[in-house]
Motif scaffolding. Structure first.
Motif, mmCIF file in Angstrom:
data_model
loop_
_atom_site.group_PDB
_atom_site.id
_atom_site.type_symbol
_atom_site.label_atom_id
_atom_site.label_comp_id
_atom_site.label_asym_id
_atom_site.label_seq_id
_atom_site.Cartn_x
_atom_site.Cartn_y
_atom_site.Cartn_z
ATOM 1 N N MET A 1 0.841 -1.195 0.000
ATOM 2 C CA MET A 1 0.000 0.000 0.000
ATOM 3 C C MET A 1 0.882 1.252 0.000
ATOM 4 S SD MET A 1 -2.859 1.095 2.828
ATOM 5 C CE MET A 1 -3.436 -0.583 3.078
ATOM 6 N N ASP A 2 0.523 2.246 -0.824
ATOM 7 C CA ASP A 2 1.376 3.438 -0.864
ATOM 8 C C ASP A 2 1.211 4.254 0.414
ATOM 9 O OD1 ASP A 2 -0.575 5.656 -1.116
ATOM 10 O OD2 ASP A 2 -1.111 4.623 -2.955
ATOM 11 N N VAL A 4 0.442 7.397 1.105
ATOM 12 C CA VAL A 4 -0.768 8.216 1.295
ATOM 13 C C VAL A 4 -1.927 7.338 1.776
ATOM 14 C CG1 VAL A 4 -2.460 9.704 0.164
ATOM 15 C CG2 VAL A 4 -0.044 9.911 -0.430
ATOM 16 N N SER A 5 -2.073 6.161 1.176
ATOM 17 C CA SER A 5 -3.165 5.262 1.585
ATOM 18 C C SER A 5 -2.964 4.760 3.009
ATOM 19 C CB SER A 5 -3.259 4.079 0.625
ATOM 20 O OG SER A 5 -3.411 4.524 -0.695
ATOM 21 N N GLN A 6 -1.719 4.460 3.357
ATOM 22 C CA GLN A 6 -1.439 4.036 4.736
ATOM 23 C C GLN A 6 -1.844 5.127 5.726
ATOM 24 O OE1 GLN A 6 2.580 2.703 5.616
ATOM 25 N NE2 GLN A 6 2.809 1.929 3.544
ATOM 26 N N ARG A 8 -3.892 7.585 5.280
ATOM 27 C CA ARG A 8 -5.326 7.882 5.267
ATOM 28 C C ARG A 8 -6.051 7.030 6.294
ATOM 29 N NH1 ARG A 8 -6.363 7.874 0.034
ATOM 30 N NH2 ARG A 8 -5.989 10.119 -0.026
ATOM 31 N N ARG A 9 -5.581 5.820 6.521
ATOM 32 C CA ARG A 9 -6.261 4.914 7.456
ATOM 33 C C ARG A 9 -6.009 5.250 8.917
ATOM 34 N NH1 ARG A 9 -6.144 -0.781 4.568
ATOM 35 N NH2 ARG A 9 -6.110 -1.551 6.680
ATOM 36 N N GLU A 91 -11.273 11.180 5.297
ATOM 37 C CA GLU A 91 -9.815 11.220 5.500
ATOM 38 C C GLU A 91 -9.396 10.610 6.844
ATOM 39 O OE1 GLU A 91 -6.548 12.867 4.381
ATOM 40 O OE2 GLU A 91 -7.548 11.837 2.749
ATOM 41 N N HIS A 92 -10.377 10.154 7.624
ATOM 42 C CA HIS A 92 -10.115 9.655 8.980
ATOM 43 C C HIS A 92 -9.491 10.725 9.865
ATOM 44 C CE1 HIS A 92 -10.317 5.095 7.902
ATOM 45 N NE2 HIS A 92 -11.403 5.752 7.637
ATOM 46 N N SER A 289 -3.717 13.492 4.418
ATOM 47 C CA SER A 289 -2.861 12.309 4.228
ATOM 48 C C SER A 289 -1.741 12.607 3.237
ATOM 49 C CB SER A 289 -3.678 11.135 3.700
ATOM 50 O OG SER A 289 -4.794 10.914 4.501
ATOM 51 N N ARG A 290 -2.114 13.283 2.142
ATOM 52 C CA ARG A 290 -1.106 13.620 1.119
ATOM 53 C C ARG A 290 -0.083 14.603 1.668
ATOM 54 N NH1 ARG A 290 -0.302 12.524 -3.708
ATOM 55 N NH2 ARG A 290 -2.279 11.424 -3.897
#
Ligand SMILES: [Zn+2]
Length: 364
Positions: A1-2, A4-6, A8-9, A91-92, A289-290
């Motif tokens: 997982m990239d 940003v995705s990590q 985001r969680r 975005e959590h 996240s970004r």
């Protein structure tokens, strides 16, 4: 997982976020249509999304003209506030402070109380509709360019409103308008029980930052240029003042040339309390996240350092501690577990040795 995705969680807090810089483009088109304006997608984008680099802060501020002109009714203010909370939930983001300048929304006859009430109702509606886990505080922003007496009145209205209003802020064209004329507004806000922050350091030179320290702020929106002045860094650290940094926004304001040139790691490793925010996700085309991922990579932050900075935002919020503390405890655990599993974000991070103790981040 990239990355940003990590990120985001993970549960996050965002302390420096402007309502008028976070309007969805699709919503702006609909609001314009309600006002009898036919705007094409491209035009809305051109007027609300800034380029990678503007000439200066003054040019960056022009990207707020259209959204502010569209947010002149209770319905539109309430709608965009609610949509922002929905976006934060995706975005959590678990704790957020949303700020805006009520006196910019009086063009069609609304009162300051009605403007604040509309934003507060939008947030409450979103919380009810989506069972939003986002705890939101509001920060009322005074404009540097407005008459000092009007800002004193604004501070009284903001304090009288009560929760969810938690803070008072100063923003606007920094080069032309110094902060000291607005000292009385800050005294009134503090007297009314609000916590204080102010924008400073979007132009070069330490003076504007020293001016807002003198207003009694416990946080500064931006303040990155303090890194050029070791005595000022010492003072900010000694006073326990937090810098709510927005790296992409500062690149856009032409304050720094790139994310790598932002003093995020330098200030954090010097023991200054820093947080990372988007400032204006629409204007800057970013998300929290970004922003965290791009900053961590550009600054060669270790995962542990990024975790410290992310969790710090929960500890430095202005909202009631009994609401923030449980969120902070959960966030610390999640970020520490993530950092333990991903110690190096860039493959070249060597900063773990200079990682400050987590305890420092918790103190207020
Ligand atoms: Zn800002």
């Amino acid at each position: 997982m990239d990355l940003v995705s990590q990120l985001r969680r993970l549960p996050k807090a965002e302390l420096h976020l402007h309502l008028d810089g976070a309007v969805r483009l699709a919503t702006a088109i609909e609001l314009a249509r309600d006002d009898g304006l036919r705007l094409l997608d491209e035009e809305v984008k051109r007027r609300m999304v800034g380029p990678a680099a503007c000439l200066n802060q003054a040019e960056l501020l022009t990207f707020f003209d259209l959204p502010i002109s569209l947010l002149q009714s209770e319905a539109s203010l309430s709608r965009v506030a609610g949509e922002l909370v929905e976006d934060l939930a995706v975005e959590h983001v678990r704790y957020a402070e949303i700020r805006w300048a009520p006196r910019l929304h009086l063009e069609r006859g609304l009162s300051v109380d009605e403007v604040i009430g509309a934003v507060a109702s939008g947030i409450a509606r979103a919380a009810g509709a989506i069972r939003s886990p986002v705890e939101v505080g509001l920060i009322v922003t005074a404009m540097r360019s407005h008459p000092p007496a009007a800002n004193v009145e604004l501070a009284h209205r903001a304090a009288a409103f009560g929760p969810p209003v938690v803070g008072f802020d100063l923003a606007g064209p920094e080069a032309a308008y110094p902060a000291p004329p607005h000292a009385a507004a800050f005294f009134a806000a503090a007297d009314g029980g609000l916590q204080l922050t102010a924008h400073a350091g979007e132009v070069r030179g330490p003076e504007r930052i020293r001016e807002v320290l003198d207003l009694g702020v416990s946080r500064i929106a931006h303040g990155a240029t303090s890194a050029d002045d070791p005595a000022l860094v010492d003072e900010i650290r000694a006073r326990g003042v937090t810098l709510d940094l927005c790296p992409t926004s500062n690149v856009q304001a032409a304050l720094v040339q790139s994310l790598a040139a932002m003093p995020v790691a330098v200030l954090h490793r010097a023991g200054v309390s820093v947080t990372i925010s988007t400032d204006d996700p629409t204007v800057s085309s970013t998300s929290l996240s970004r922003e965290l991922a791009d900053t961590a990579r550009a600054q060669n932050l270790s995962a542990a350092e990024l975790a410290d900075i992310a969790v710090n935002a929960f500890g430095r919020g202005f909202g009631p501690i009994h609401r923030r503390r449980p969120l902070e405890v959960k966030a610390r655990q999640a970020w520490q577990e993530w950092a333990a599993a991903n110690p190096s974000l860039t493959g070249s991070a060597t900063a773990a040795d200079s990682k400050p103790p987590m305890d420092r981040q918790q103190s207020r």
